[in-house]
Design a protein around this motif. Structure first.
Motif, PDB file in Angstrom:
ATOM      1  N   LEU A 193      42.560  39.374  33.710  1.00  0.00           N
ATOM      2  CA  LEU A 193      42.702  40.751  34.170  1.00  0.00           C
ATOM      3  C   LEU A 193      41.636  41.045  35.222  1.00  0.00           C
ATOM      4  O   LEU A 193      40.479  40.657  35.055  1.00  0.00           O
ATOM      5  CB  LEU A 193      42.544  41.736  33.008  1.00  0.00           C
ATOM      6  N   ILE A 194      42.037  41.691  36.287  1.00  0.00           N
ATOM      7  CA  ILE A 194      41.087  42.082  37.323  1.00  0.00           C
ATOM      8  C   ILE A 194      40.903  43.598  37.222  1.00  0.00           C
ATOM      9  O   ILE A 194      41.831  44.373  37.453  1.00  0.00           O
ATOM     10  CB  ILE A 194      41.594  41.681  38.716  1.00  0.00           C
ATOM     11  N   GLY A 195      39.697  43.995  36.855  1.00  0.00           N
ATOM     12  CA  GLY A 195      39.447  45.407  36.589  1.00  0.00           C
ATOM     13  C   GLY A 195      39.488  46.274  37.834  1.00  0.00           C
ATOM     14  O   GLY A 195      39.943  47.420  37.796  1.00  0.00           O
ATOM     15  N   THR A 219      35.476  42.405  36.570  1.00  0.00           N
ATOM     16  CA  THR A 219      36.108  41.421  37.434  1.00  0.00           C
ATOM     17  C   THR A 219      36.634  42.204  38.635  1.00  0.00           C
ATOM     18  O   THR A 219      37.198  43.291  38.488  1.00  0.00           O
ATOM     19  CB  THR A 219      37.283  40.697  36.751  1.00  0.00           C
ATOM     20  N   SER A 264      46.558  41.192  37.339  1.00  0.00           N
ATOM     21  CA  SER A 264      45.978  39.967  36.812  1.00  0.00           C
ATOM     22  C   SER A 264      46.314  38.807  37.731  1.00  0.00           C
ATOM     23  O   SER A 264      47.179  38.916  38.591  1.00  0.00           O
ATOM     24  CB  SER A 264      46.507  39.698  35.400  1.00  0.00           C
TER      25      SER A 264
END
Ligand code: SF4
Lengths: 197, 472
Positions: free
Chosen positions: B32-34, B129, B163
């Motif tokens: 997951l990319i925040g 992230t 993501s």
């Protein structure tokens, strides 16, 4: 993993177009100046643009006998050069759904797979047989049989090469990274919700 | 058997674990990319693919946009004179509007290079992230975030799934011990690291930077180092969060200084790599050995101390010989000659590596000591509106102008020359940016010498590469 939204590719059919020659690089497929664009939409119009200009209408992509072809037949090391995704995009948008060649450059091959465009290889003598046959009779239907590891055409059923992993991805519909990621469903939301930000 | 959760972990592992959505059959992790940052060059095709798929942006609140690469630095009024630049800008505006994405537009006073404004606004925080369709995204690692540069297909994947599929990385700890000598800057530290480990040395790794030199560095200096991690082949680079990180972030727009701040800050500090955690490799560099550095060739690993001589092909290791020969031929430099004294035509101070306020302050100190040499074009391009404003408040533009430098509007500018700021012909440019690839600065045969902003200012005044330690 649920496969219902995934497109499984077990074969690609169409007439062929033969572009002879080895080491055809991505700059030739789509010259860099056409990449300054905000969509891939126009990429199809510029496929092989400089090569076609130089050939003054004699390029296979301008050959009426190959009009409407869905399968591009090429030589060795096709798609070498830069990693630009614009190259397979331009060929796909021109109308090609599959590639048969002697060999393919690695990144080009990967980019094609990610677009669901199978690239299969033939042994040298089979490739020549296929090229000759298609040039003689461009109306014949060619099948890239991913499931059966074959290229089927008038010249016969030819043994096709495709790496096992890639073949699996195409057959299972797992070639589409986006779909694979979306398959996580609300696990994405759950992971996001657990973050402290 | 030891309990895996109880063992010491690196920051990288902690952040990776917290963001793992699932393991994929391919062996990669769905991560997951925040925070997803976008700009005008690599996002339009991704949005077009989204329209083809007919799906919305999954987390518009986790997506933020700015414009930097194509924006002119002289006249920024609309429409831009370059039609293509205007089209890219309009497309970004439309995509942000259609999908409810926050756009830090030029009018908002917050626009700037994506890797400058993220930290400035407090969008970049420890433990996140972060990804952006831009190779220098590792900059954000200065805060103890894990930040990746990605391609256009991955931008699309992030828009629809927040993501991406990525294989786990190894972690290399890089200690820089001791104290940096005067005149030696963060830029020299990263150039020294790349020189030692090579431009491909980091492939498969995340770089964790630490040691006394990093402990003492400001956030801006840490950003300069992390920024160029990619030039060393690393997928990302980071520094563990500490009090310096907390102090920098307090009160920034996306980090409200409220009753929750103390708890938040405590959480950040806990993310730092645990004592005794596992590193796949450890490298130590003695700071006292680092000199003000300059590149002489065609990649950032081709660099040397300003007192050193340009290498000769027969004195370098076998595997570097061909590269050195090619570089010498392209640069048209003499093997064995001193790099100091190399005449320059252009001086560029700016970019996401060195376009922050501390960089401009250091350059201004040098600019005060003289005037740009006749025949040299020198420009200073702040990394963001906020940097520009701060510099104006401190009177820096006056100092630069008095010394013969051009003071510009913020943007990427001559770092990659997608706007009108370009080298001409064979010009040699002393540049504070991050890449000295052939043709990088807009002329197919142009030549780039990377160095710190203070060194660029010194070169502008001398008209040639010169040791900043002898200035003033
Ligand atoms: S300043 Fe240069 S390296 Fe940084 S984002 Fe802009 S173009 Fe890329």
């Amino acid at each position: 993993m649920s496969n219902d939204k995934l497109t499984k590719i077990d074969s690609v059919k169409g007439t062929g177009c033969v572009v002879r020659g080895d080491d055809i690089d991505t700059d030739r497929i789509i010259p860099a100046r056409f990449m300054k664009e905000i969509t891939f939409d126009t990429m199809g119009e510029h496929a092989f643009e400089d090569a076609r200009l130089q050939a003054k209408g004699q390029h296979p992509l301008d050959d009426e006998r190959f009009a409407g072809a869905g399968i591009l037949i090429v030589g060795q090391n096709f798609g070498c050069g830069s990693s630009r995704e614009h190259a397979p995009q331009s060929l796909m948008r021109f109308g090609f759904n599959g590639f048969i060649g002697g060999s393919f450059a690695e990144i080009f091959f990967g980019n094609c797979t990610a677009l669901g465009l199978p690239c299969v290889t033939l042994a040298d003598e089979d490739l020549i047989k296929l090229m000759d046959s298609v040039e003689l009779d461009p109306t014949q239907e060619i099948t890239i049989d991913v499931a059966g590891n074959k290229v089927r055409c008038r010249a016969g059923d030819l043994e096709a090469g495709i790496p096992t992993g890639t073949r699996q991805q195409l057959l299972e519909g797992a070639w589409d990274a986006t779909q694979v990621l979306l398959d996580a469903g609300d696990q994405i939301e759950k992971t996001a919700a657990a973050l402290p930000y | 058997m030891t309990d895996r959760n109880a063992r010491a972990k690196s920051l990288f592992e902690k952040v990776w674990d917290a963001h793992t959505v699932r393991e994929l059959p391919s062996g990669q992790t769905q991560l997951l990319i925040g925070t997803h940052l976008i700009h005008e060059v690599t996002s339009p095709q991704a949005f077009a693919m989204l329209r083809e798929l007919n799906v919305p942006v999954r987390f518009p609140d986790r997506t933020f946009a700015t414009v930097d690469h194509i924006i002119p630095t002289d006249d920024q009024s609309r429409p831009f004179s370059d039609e293509l630049a205007e089209a890219m800008m309009s497309e970004l505006e439309r995509n942000c509007r259609d999908h409810g994405i926050t756009f830090f537009s030029p009018q908002s006073g917050t626009q700037g290079i994506v890797h400058v404004i993220g930290p400035e606004l407090g969008l970049t925080q420890p433990g996140m992230t972060i990804a952006c369709g831009d190779s220098h995204t590792a900059t954000h690692g200065a805060f103890g975030a894990i930040a990746f540069g990605i391609g256009t297909s991955q931008v699309r994947d992030l828009l629809v799934s927040q993501s991406m599929a990525i294989a786990p990385l190894k972690v290399r700890r890089i200690n820089v011990t001791g104290k940096l000598p005067p005149g030696v800057y963060a830029k020299d530290v990263i150039l020294a690291i790349i020189r030692k480990l090579g431009v491909n040395g980091g492939v498969g790794y995340a770089y964790e930077y630490g040691g006394e030199v990093f402990d003492r560095m400001s956030m801006e200096e840490r950003m300069t180092v992390c920024n160029m991690s990619i030039e060393g082949g690393a997928r990302c680079g980071y520094v563990n969060p500490d009090q310096t990180t907390v102090d920098y972030l307090r009160g920034r727009r996306f980090v409200p200084d409220d009753e929750n701040f103390a708890a938040k800050a405590e959480g950040w500090l806990e993310l730092a790599s645990d004592d005794g955690c596992h590193y796949d490799d450890v490298v130590t560099i003695d700071a006292s050995m680092i000199e003000p550095s300059v590149t002489w060739g065609i990649h950032p690993g081709h660099n040397l101390g300003v007192s050193e001589a340009i290498p000769t092909p027969n004195t370098v290791p076998d595997d570097e010989r061909v590269g050195v020969e090619e570089a010498l031929e392209y640069m048209d430099f003499v093997a064995g000659a001193s790099i100091a004294g190399t005449p320059i035509d252009v001086a560029f101070i700016g970019s996401c590596t060195n376009g922050r306020i501390s960089d401009l302050r250091e350059a201004a100190k040098v600019a005060k000591t003289g005037h740009v040499k006749d025949g040299v074009r020198a420009l200073v391009v702040p990394g963001s509106r906020a940097v520009q404003k701060q510099a104006e408040d401190e009177g820096l533009p006056e100092i630069f102008r008095a010394a013969g430098f051009d003071w510009r509007e913020p943007g990427c500018s001559m770092c990659l020359a997608m706007n009108p700021d370009k080298l001409k012909g064979r010009e040699v440019c002393a540049s504070s940016s991050n890449r000295n690839f052939k043709g990088r600065q807009g002329s197919p045969s142009g030549r780039t010498l990377l160095m710190s902003p203070a060194m660029v200012a010194a070169a502008a005044i001398a008209g040639e590469v010169t040791d900043v330690r002898n200035v003033g």
